[in-house]
Design an enzyme around this catalytic site. Structure first.
Site, mmCIF file in Angstrom:
data_model
loop_
_atom_site.group_PDB
_atom_site.id
_atom_site.type_symbol
_atom_site.label_atom_id
_atom_site.label_comp_id
_atom_site.label_asym_id
_atom_site.label_seq_id
_atom_site.Cartn_x
_atom_site.Cartn_y
_atom_site.Cartn_z
ATOM 1 N N ASP A 94 0.833 -1.203 0.000
ATOM 2 C CA ASP A 94 0.000 0.000 0.000
ATOM 3 C C ASP A 94 0.869 1.254 0.000
ATOM 4 O O ASP A 94 1.508 1.569 0.998
ATOM 5 C CB ASP A 94 -0.907 -0.012 1.239
ATOM 6 N N ASP A 287 -1.731 5.732 -5.296
ATOM 7 C CA ASP A 287 -2.005 4.874 -4.146
ATOM 8 C C ASP A 287 -2.376 3.467 -4.595
ATOM 9 O O ASP A 287 -3.480 3.224 -5.068
ATOM 10 C CB ASP A 287 -3.140 5.491 -3.322
#
Length: 502
Positions: A94, A287
């Protein structure tokens, strides 16, 4: 179940809209000077970086190729070994958060967890940590232990680890990962930036260059399916075999998330003609932990309207665009030819230039699972956002993305695995002039998290002083004494719980 009128280009098209709340929009838990390579190959890396093709490269990046598994719907994860003796866990990659956290207690939605009592090298720091997301949260305890990545940098390294003891809607049924690896900057780390992040520790202890690169290979494959799509997380450099053509770089505008500057969007070559600040309200980030391409509401509405205008289907249920419904076609038909390309323009390191990354419909019209034997269903891989433009997995699956923390820039190159039937589903082009675009498309009035924390502390100080004055007044003799009650206490929750969206 609704229906759509047949499109003239697909006489055999079967249009069925199926309610699919489980595949809703948003995050699935699982989110320049122009530098163009010469024809002979990519440009030489800046000082401190390494390419696997170099004979003297300090690291074997080939060992990191295909070290990820997963898909855009459930996330891409990396195998890690924690503790002594080692316990194997799959960890979600992430780039939109900064804590390294793993399941530390049994959970009905995870198949494994890190049992600290079985590790002779684990030490608890006794610090509680809580991270909240728009959907889901977890609470745990900070500790330290040794971590090894079988398909990563050689060796074991002592790393800060948050063991998740309680969670809500963080782990989902069927996920194949047991924790999260936050690769953003320490500003986002909880409970404070003093917690050294996983990658910062690796750079310091393993002495690798402060750069990593990411390839996610799920283009055109079903999301939330088997979770066996491949990918690569290369720590410490760039692996030339993972990209084609040139790498284009855009500056990191602020080091918290990987914040970049979007200049404009086009649908099938048509400019949306929005003020460029609309694309960056209140930030634009890259992201990998966000499933979809998320757009601020005004931008999202303009994109949907442009897709409807340029697609071959003029009437389509609104539920498809909002993510509450799937569109299904006969398996013999592929709907991608009905939809337009979408291009995102990023500012080059030379601010007078830009480049564009383009995704074909194969990336944002995403297959889910068949209904019956003859239908193939798809979801819309774009959603609206209340607070940011997020370049998530929907876009990243088309590119090899380089997070160059040394030179504060994010690079994009076409990924060889972003092909369907031998045809690429992503493009990069440039340079383009920015003469007709504002010199700064990022609002100067944006309140970022560090500023919010400062404001919180200032408010708490003011409240503390006020409370002290009130206590003094209460202790002084007075003919008109005020009885202090709990209702007079002002609690600044923002200083206690940091609400991070995804």
């Amino acid at each position: 179940m609704g229906s759509c009128p047949p499109a003239p280009r697909l006489p055999l098209l079967v249009l069925v809209l199926v309610l699919a709340g489980w595949a809703g929009p948003g995050r699935a838990r699982f989110s320049l000077p122009l530098r163009v390579s010469p024809p002979s190959g990519p440009p030489p890396p800046p000082a401190g970086l390494a390419l696997a093709a170099e004979p003297a490269a300090a690291f074997n990046f080939w060992a990191m190729v295909d070290n990820l598994q997963g898909d855009a719907g459930r996330g891409y994860y990396l195998e890690m070994l924690l503790g002594s003796p080692p316990q194997q866990l799959n960890i979600l990659v992430d780039t939109g958060s900064s804590n390294f956290a793993v399941a530390g207690a049994p959970n009905p939605d995870v198949t494994s967890y890190f049992n600290t009592e079985k590790s002779s090298t684990y030490t608890s720091q006794g610090i509680d940590v809580t991270v909240k997301y728009t959907q889901g949260s977890w609470t745990g305890v900070l500790g330290k232990d040794f971590v090894t990545i079988p398909k990563g940098i050689n060796g074991s390294y002592l790393i800060n680890i948050a063991t998740i003891l309680e969670s809500e809607n963080f782990f989902l049924p069927g996920v194949k990962w047991h924790g999260i690896l936050g690769l953003a900057y320490d500003v986002l780390a909880k409970p404070s930036k003093s917690v050294e992040t996983f990658f910062d520790s690796l750079v310091r202890v393993a002495e690798i260059p402060n750069i990593f690169s990411l390839q996610m290979c799920g283009a055109g494959l079903p999301v939330s399916g088997s979770g066996t799509n491949g990918g690569s997380l290369v720590m410490g450099g760039i692996e030339p075999s993972l990209y084609k053509g040139d790498i284009w770089y855009t500056p990191i505008k602020e080091e918290w998330y990987y914040q970049v500057e979007i200049l404009k969007l086009e649908v099938e070559g048509q400019n949306l003609d929005l003020d460029c600040r609309e694309y960056n309200a209140d930030k634009a980030i890259v992201d990998s932990g966000t499933t979809l391409l998320r757009l601020p509401q005004k931008v999202f509405t303009a994109v949907v309207e442009a897709i409807i205008r340029t697609s071959s289907i003029q009437e389509f249920s609104s539920g498809f665009w909002t993510g509450s419904q799937l569109a299904c076609w006969d398996k013999t038909e592929k709907p991608w030819s009905l939809f337009p390309k979408i291009s995102i323009y990023l500012r080059d390191e030379n601010s007078s230039r830009s480049f564009r990354i383009t995704i074909l419909p194969q990336l944002y019209i995403q297959p889910i699972l068949g209904i019956g034997q003859n239908l193939e269903c798809y979801r819309f891989g774009i959603s609206s956002s209340t607070n940011a433009l997020v370049i998530g997995a929907t876009v990243m699956e088309g590119f090899y993305v380089i997070f160059d923390r040394v030179q504060k820039r994010v690079g994009f190159a076409v990924s060889p695995c972003a092909e369907i039937g031998g045809s690429p589903v992503s493009e990069i082009e440039g340079p383009f002039s920015t003469a007709d675009i504002a010199s700064n498309c990022i609002s100067t009035g944006t309140f970022h998290e560090p500023l919010l924390w400062i404001a919180s502390y200032v408010l708490m100080s003011i409240c503390g002083i006020t409370l002290l004055v009130l206590i003094i007044l209460l202790l002084l003799p007075s003919r008109c004494k005020h009885r202090y009650t709990n209702n007079d206490v002002v609690n600044d929750e923002s200083s206690l719980v940091h609400h991070r969206w995804k």
